[in-house]
Design a protein around this motif. Structure first.
Motif, PDB file in Angstrom:
ATOM      1  N   SER A  21      64.787  62.641 -81.277  1.00 16.75           N
ATOM      2  CA  SER A  21      64.239  61.654 -80.013  1.00 16.75           C
ATOM      3  C   SER A  21      64.199  60.950 -80.710  1.00 16.75           C
ATOM      4  N   TYR A  75      65.245  57.493 -78.121  1.00 18.60           N
ATOM      5  CA  TYR A  75      64.895  56.137 -78.536  1.00 18.60           C
ATOM      6  C   TYR A  75      66.200  54.746 -78.656  1.00 18.60           C
ATOM      7  N   GLY A 126      65.218  66.354 -77.781  1.00 17.61           N
ATOM      8  CA  GLY A 126      64.388  66.357 -79.293  1.00 17.61           C
ATOM      9  C   GLY A 126      63.474  66.700 -78.755  1.00 17.61           C
ATOM     10  N   VAL A 127      62.661  66.769 -78.251  1.00 13.05           N
ATOM     11  CA  VAL A 127      61.285  66.934 -77.088  1.00 13.05           C
ATOM     12  C   VAL A 127      61.245  68.920 -77.382  1.00 13.05           C
ATOM     13  N   ALA A 180      67.179  61.725 -76.226  1.00 12.97           N
ATOM     14  CA  ALA A 180      65.108  61.967 -75.969  1.00 12.97           C
ATOM     15  C   ALA A 180      64.568  62.955 -75.656  1.00 12.97           C
TER      16      ALA A 180
END
Length: 146
Positions: free
Chosen positions: A85, A89, A29-30, A26
């Motif tokens: 992201s 999750y 991805g950010v 995650a």
């Protein structure tokens, strides 16, 4: 075979691995979304520097320079980063479910072993080592528990 609590510990390790790897995915991805935003801002704020960067890219890799979607590229890149992201999750949720199953198996409930085996198999299909550990522990515990 070994005591069921020892196999539950293997499931706990798999669940923790799933949660931590999901957090890393995650965050990746950010980070990708921020990099794309920064590159897009560079294109707007410093077009001369942007042109030099594209020239350097074309010298390093002509194929990469030929692949261009124009103004749509940042949008597609942000969608890809958002998908990364979301995958992170999902892996975190798998890790939490594996921990719940490991706790259930630790207390002696057979449903915990079944939950670890099912969720661990799904996690293993998305190439998560924690899922493989939970799958192995869940199958052994399901066989061992009465």
């Amino acid at each position: 075979m070994a005591e069921p609590k020892a196999w539950s510990v293997l499931g706990i390790i798999g669940g923790l691995y799933g949660i931590l790897s999901g957090v890393v995915i995650a965050i990746g991805g950010v980070g990708a979304a921020n990099t794309i935003n920064n590159a897009y801002m560079l294109m707007i704020l410093a077009p001369d520097l942007w042109t030099e960067i594209l020239t350097l890219i074309s010298l390093i890799s002509p194929t990469l320079a030929a692949f261009s979607l124009g103004p749509v590229a940042p949008i597609l890149g942000l969608q890809g980063a958002a998908a990364l992201s979301i995958i992170g999750y999902v892996v975190i949720i798998h890790g939490i479910l594996i921990l719940i199953g490991a706790y259930g198996a630790w207390t002696g409930a057979k449903w915990g072993a079944i939950l670890m085996a099912i969720i661990g198999f799904i996690g293993f299909l998305i190439f998560n080592l924690g899922g493989l550990l939970a799958f192995i522990a869940g199958v052994v515990l399901w066989y061992e528990m009465k």
